[in-house]
Write a protein that holds these residues in place. Sequence first.
Motif, PDB file in Angstrom:
ATOM      1  N   ILE A   1       0.853  -1.185   0.000  1.00  0.00           N
ATOM      2  CA  ILE A   1       0.000   0.000   0.000  1.00  0.00           C
ATOM      3  C   ILE A   1       0.888   1.234   0.000  1.00  0.00           C
ATOM      4  O   ILE A   1       1.684   1.427   0.912  1.00  0.00           O
ATOM      5  N   ASP A   2       0.777   2.044  -1.051  1.00  0.00           N
ATOM      6  CA  ASP A   2       1.541   3.283  -1.154  1.00  0.00           C
ATOM      7  C   ASP A   2       0.567   4.453  -1.176  1.00  0.00           C
ATOM      8  O   ASP A   2      -0.311   4.508  -2.047  1.00  0.00           O
ATOM      9  N   ILE A   3       0.726   5.376  -0.250  1.00  0.00           N
ATOM     10  CA  ILE A   3      -0.121   6.569  -0.209  1.00  0.00           C
ATOM     11  C   ILE A   3       0.772   7.791  -0.412  1.00  0.00           C
ATOM     12  O   ILE A   3       1.710   8.026   0.354  1.00  0.00           O
ATOM     13  N   ALA A   4       0.491   8.541  -1.478  1.00  0.00           N
ATOM     14  CA  ALA A   4       1.349   9.671  -1.851  1.00  0.00           C
ATOM     15  C   ALA A   4       0.745  11.018  -1.488  1.00  0.00           C
ATOM     16  O   ALA A   4       1.303  12.063  -1.830  1.00  0.00           O
ATOM     17  N   ASP A   5      -0.372  11.031  -0.769  1.00  0.00           N
ATOM     18  CA  ASP A   5      -1.017  12.292  -0.394  1.00  0.00           C
ATOM     19  C   ASP A   5      -0.155  13.067   0.599  1.00  0.00           C
ATOM     20  O   ASP A   5       0.537  12.476   1.439  1.00  0.00           O
ATOM     21  N   ASP A   6      -0.220  14.380   0.522  1.00  0.00           N
ATOM     22  CA  ASP A   6       0.492  15.247   1.458  1.00  0.00           C
ATOM     23  C   ASP A   6      -0.367  15.419   2.710  1.00  0.00           C
ATOM     24  O   ASP A   6      -1.086  16.403   2.878  1.00  0.00           O
ATOM     25  N   LEU A   7      -0.310  14.400   3.571  1.00  0.00           N
ATOM     26  CA  LEU A   7      -1.112  14.372   4.789  1.00  0.00           C
ATOM     27  C   LEU A   7      -0.198  14.140   5.992  1.00  0.00           C
ATOM     28  O   LEU A   7       0.898  13.597   5.837  1.00  0.00           O
ATOM     29  N   PRO A   8      -0.636  14.510   7.186  1.00  0.00           N
ATOM     30  CA  PRO A   8       0.172  14.232   8.388  1.00  0.00           C
ATOM     31  C   PRO A   8       0.444  12.740   8.529  1.00  0.00           C
ATOM     32  O   PRO A   8      -0.391  11.906   8.160  1.00  0.00           O
ATOM     33  N   GLU A   9       1.614  12.413   9.082  1.00  0.00           N
ATOM     34  CA  GLU A   9       2.003  11.013   9.208  1.00  0.00           C
ATOM     35  C   GLU A   9       0.974  10.209   9.997  1.00  0.00           C
ATOM     36  O   GLU A   9       0.665   9.062   9.648  1.00  0.00           O
ATOM     37  N   GLU A  10       0.428  10.788  11.046  1.00  0.00           N
ATOM     38  CA  GLU A  10      -0.572  10.083  11.846  1.00  0.00           C
ATOM     39  C   GLU A  10      -1.793   9.724  11.001  1.00  0.00           C
ATOM     40  O   GLU A  10      -2.339   8.620  11.116  1.00  0.00           O
ATOM     41  N   ARG A  11      -2.208  10.645  10.133  1.00  0.00           N
ATOM     42  CA  ARG A  11      -3.360  10.381   9.274  1.00  0.00           C
ATOM     43  C   ARG A  11      -3.040   9.300   8.257  1.00  0.00           C
ATOM     44  O   ARG A  11      -3.882   8.432   7.972  1.00  0.00           O
ATOM     45  N   LEU A  12      -1.842   9.319   7.713  1.00  0.00           N
ATOM     46  CA  LEU A  12      -1.443   8.287   6.753  1.00  0.00           C
ATOM     47  C   LEU A  12      -1.465   6.909   7.411  1.00  0.00           C
ATOM     48  O   LEU A  12      -1.923   5.926   6.817  1.00  0.00           O
ATOM     49  N   ARG A  13      -0.988   6.846   8.644  1.00  0.00           N
ATOM     50  CA  ARG A  13      -0.990   5.564   9.362  1.00  0.00           C
ATOM     51  C   ARG A  13      -2.417   5.087   9.616  1.00  0.00           C
ATOM     52  O   ARG A  13      -2.706   3.886   9.556  1.00  0.00           O
ATOM     53  N   GLU A  14      -3.318   6.015   9.899  1.00  0.00           N
ATOM     54  CA  GLU A  14      -4.718   5.648  10.105  1.00  0.00           C
ATOM     55  C   GLU A  14      -5.327   5.078   8.825  1.00  0.00           C
ATOM     56  O   GLU A  14      -6.069   4.086   8.856  1.00  0.00           O
ATOM     57  N   LEU A  15      -5.003   5.707   7.695  1.00  0.00           N
ATOM     58  CA  LEU A  15      -5.534   5.231   6.413  1.00  0.00           C
ATOM     59  C   LEU A  15      -5.020   3.836   6.087  1.00  0.00           C
ATOM     60  O   LEU A  15      -5.774   2.968   5.623  1.00  0.00           O
ATOM     61  N   ILE A  16      -3.752   3.599   6.340  1.00  0.00           N
ATOM     62  CA  ILE A  16      -3.176   2.280   6.069  1.00  0.00           C
ATOM     63  C   ILE A  16      -3.767   1.234   7.005  1.00  0.00           C
ATOM     64  O   ILE A  16      -4.109   0.119   6.587  1.00  0.00           O
ATOM     65  N   ALA A  17      -3.930   1.595   8.284  1.00  0.00           N
ATOM     66  CA  ALA A  17      -4.501   0.647   9.248  1.00  0.00           C
ATOM     67  C   ALA A  17      -5.928   0.276   8.851  1.00  0.00           C
ATOM     68  O   ALA A  17      -6.323  -0.898   8.927  1.00  0.00           O
TER      69      ALA A  17
END
Length: 248
Positions: A14-30
């Motif tokens: 899973i690769d997410i390239a959005d310019d989002l806070p790291e915490e939010r990116l981790r939430e999306l991946i989880a």
Amino acid sequence: MRHVEHVMGTVVSIDIADDLPEERLRELIAGTCEWLHEVDARFSTYKEDSEVSRLRRGELTPAQGSGDLRLVLDRCADLWRETDGYFDAYAGGPLDPSGYVKGWSVEVASARLAAAGSTRHHINAGGDIRMRGAAPGGGPWRVGIRHPWQEDKLAWVLAVREGAVATSGTYERGAHVWNPRTGQPATGLRSVTVVGPDLAVADAYATAALAMGEPGLSWLAQRVTDGYESAAVTEDGRAFTSPGLPVA
């Protein structure tokens, strides 16, 4: 942010390239991983307590199953009719919707990410890939399609910004796709790649065309009007591509 998860009997990146806070990116991946494990628990043919296993044993009817189970069974039936029986969830005997479920689960995962605010991501489940938006460098995502005989080489490199790529072939798992007309392993095509707007459909089309053998080439050509481009390699080494295949 990139994450690799082992689920559904394969490796999912899973690769997410959005310019989002790291915490939010981790939430999306989880959330994405949680969904994929939920699908695995429900549809696995190896887990004794899955809905599919219980259905196969007669302990559950489709009407008693989850909405997702009924949706998958209905879509498999639709694809059986659409492919003249070459996409068949019962090809090996007992019900096995895996040929639809993996692509469907990733397609849904991508839609859920989009609904949660991710406009740039790439999910690869064992070669079934769904992409949205631009890659980290700002251009399209690049997808290498493995050469069907030489594993260290590529047959094509595709450039996709929005859409799905699915490949079905005999070069890794051997004869795992069956021709329902003959009851024998599919022959004629070594590799089939389909590119289109929906990963579940692209995956099913690639499997159906492989099952058809060389007649699958003309069948794939008819899918172009629906937005599905393709590339295929025959067992004797001939390569075919549809006119709009997004080759990099």
